[in-house]
Scaffold this active site. Structure first.
Site, short mmCIF file in Angstrom:
data_model
loop_
_atom_site.label_atom_id
_atom_site.label_comp_id
_atom_site.label_asym_id
_atom_site.label_seq_id
_atom_site.Cartn_x
_atom_site.Cartn_y
_atom_site.Cartn_z
N HIS A 17 0.87 -1.24 0.15
CA HIS A 17 0.04 0.17 0.02
C HIS A 17 0.83 1.32 0.08
O HIS A 17 0.30 2.46 -0.33
CB HIS A 17 -0.94 0.08 1.08
CG HIS A 17 -1.94 -1.26 0.72
ND1 HIS A 17 -2.74 -1.12 -0.48
CD2 HIS A 17 -2.18 -2.53 1.34
CE1 HIS A 17 -3.52 -2.40 -0.33
NE2 HIS A 17 -3.29 -3.09 0.61
N HIS A 50 2.87 -7.89 -3.40
CA HIS A 50 1.91 -8.68 -4.18
C HIS A 50 2.19 -7.94 -5.47
O HIS A 50 1.47 -6.78 -5.82
CB HIS A 50 0.66 -8.78 -3.68
CG HIS A 50 -0.39 -9.51 -4.44
ND1 HIS A 50 -1.81 -9.75 -3.99
CD2 HIS A 50 -0.45 -10.21 -5.47
CE1 HIS A 50 -2.46 -10.29 -4.90
NE2 HIS A 50 -1.62 -10.62 -5.66
N ARG A 56 -1.62 -2.68 -9.72
CA ARG A 56 -1.98 -1.69 -8.69
C ARG A 56 -1.29 -1.66 -7.46
O ARG A 56 -1.33 -0.35 -7.01
CB ARG A 56 -3.45 -1.91 -8.63
CG ARG A 56 -4.24 -2.88 -7.61
CD ARG A 56 -5.44 -2.92 -7.48
NE ARG A 56 -6.05 -3.78 -6.61
CZ ARG A 56 -6.66 -4.47 -6.72
NH1 ARG A 56 -7.19 -4.87 -8.15
NH2 ARG A 56 -7.38 -5.28 -5.77
N1 PXP Z 1 -1.02 -12.34 3.51
C1 PXP Z 1 -1.62 -12.52 2.16
C2 PXP Z 1 -1.47 -13.79 1.36
C3 PXP Z 1 -2.17 -11.36 1.58
O1 PXP Z 1 -2.75 -11.39 0.40
C4 PXP Z 1 -2.28 -10.23 2.20
C5 PXP Z 1 -2.96 -9.07 1.71
O2 PXP Z 1 -2.29 -8.55 0.43
C6 PXP Z 1 -1.67 -10.17 3.64
C7 PXP Z 1 -1.18 -11.25 4.02
C8 PXP Z 1 -1.86 -8.82 4.54
O3 PXP Z 1 -3.15 -8.38 4.64
P1 PXP Z 1 -3.30 -7.21 5.43
O4 PXP Z 1 -3.06 -6.18 4.22
O5 PXP Z 1 -4.81 -7.17 5.46
O6 PXP Z 1 -2.41 -7.16 6.58
#
Ligand code: PXP
Length: 246
Positions: A17, A50, A56
């Site tokens: 993010h 990711h 994005r």
């Molecule tokens: N683990 C995986 C496999 C995810 O896809 C995500 C979200 O991208 C996260 C952990 C982290 O989740 P959050 O952003 O809600 O902390």
């Protein structure tokens, strides 16, 4: 692993993010690489990012930049597609976490159906493993999915904590029990259990207390808190809460 608690619960910080904010203006700021450097400087144990089909979050060129910026292991979250496998094989991250991906979703909304997609996943797990990449499957805390991970020979599963994180008072204990039981089942079968999704300062401790878990991956909340307190402080505080829970 033999079911004993790993010495230290690792914290992997998902920096997607930071890239989301950068991408909002199409430029270079804020740079997820700088976030990775801060995570490393305050004792984070890994970087998670990711590479989505629509780019994005991080972009292709970010992968090598993040790898070069710190010595922390990179956990590349990716869909089980030929395109992403080719990219992973090119960059050889420490780990690849296979996640389901639907273009219209806001975030990864459910676990990977490892049981239903065995034949599609088996060659992908094998190719990544053969390249020395530690494969993790992001799955719901469900015995059918753990059994599928065993059949696929995955060394790691990441248990989806979203149902727990979003549960009301009436179902939270049940959701936590599922995660604890599946962490134990994975560990008994030689699979290292990780967990993540939707974790916050308020809900992390019961998950961190599950003795078999080796790693939590946390993103959105930490990056959100970083707006108010800075990323270093947010990572330190999450680290403290995790340590106190053990
Ligand atoms: N683990 C995986 C496999 C995810 O896809 C995500 C979200 O991208 C996260 C952990 C982290 O989740 P959050 O952003 O809600 O902390």
């Amino acid at each position: 692993m033999n079911g004993m608690a790993p010495a230290r619960l690792r914290l992997g910080v998902n920096i997607d993010h930071v890239a989301t904010v950068r991408n909002a203006r199409g430029g270079d700021h804020p740079d997820p690489v700088r976030a990775a450097e801060i995570v490393a400087s305050v004792g984070g144990d890994g970087i998670t990012a990711h590479l989505r089909e629509d780019r994005r979050h991080i972009r292709d060129e970010d992968i090598a930049r993040i790898q070069a910026a710190t010595n922390l292991p990179l956990n590349l979250e990716m869909a089980a597609t030929d395109e992403m496998v080719a990219i992973a094989l090119r960059h050889r991250p420490h780990a690849a976490c296979l996640v389901p991906e639907r273009r219209e979703e806001r975030t990864t909304e459910g676990g990977l159906d490892a049981a239903g997609q065995h034949n599609r996943l088996a060659p992908i797990v094998a190719r990544l493993s053969d390249a020395g990449i530690r494969v993790s499957l992001f799955i719901a805390p469900d015995p059918i999915q753990i059994e599928a991970a065993i059949r696929l020979g995955a060394p790691v599963v990441e248990l989806h904590t979203g149902e727990y994180a979003h549960a009301g008072d009436d179902t939270r204990a049940h959701e936590l029990r599922r995660i604890a039981e599946m962490a134990a089942l994975a560990a008994r079968n030689g699979i290292e259990p990780h967990a993540g999704h939707g974790l916050t300062y308020d809900n992390v401790q019961p998950v961190a207390a599950i003795p078999q878990l080796a790693e939590l991956n946390i993103g959105h909340y930490l990056i959100g808190e970083a707006i108010f307190t800075g990323l270093a402080e947010a990572v330190r505080r999450m680290r403290d809460l995790m340590d106190q829970a053990r």
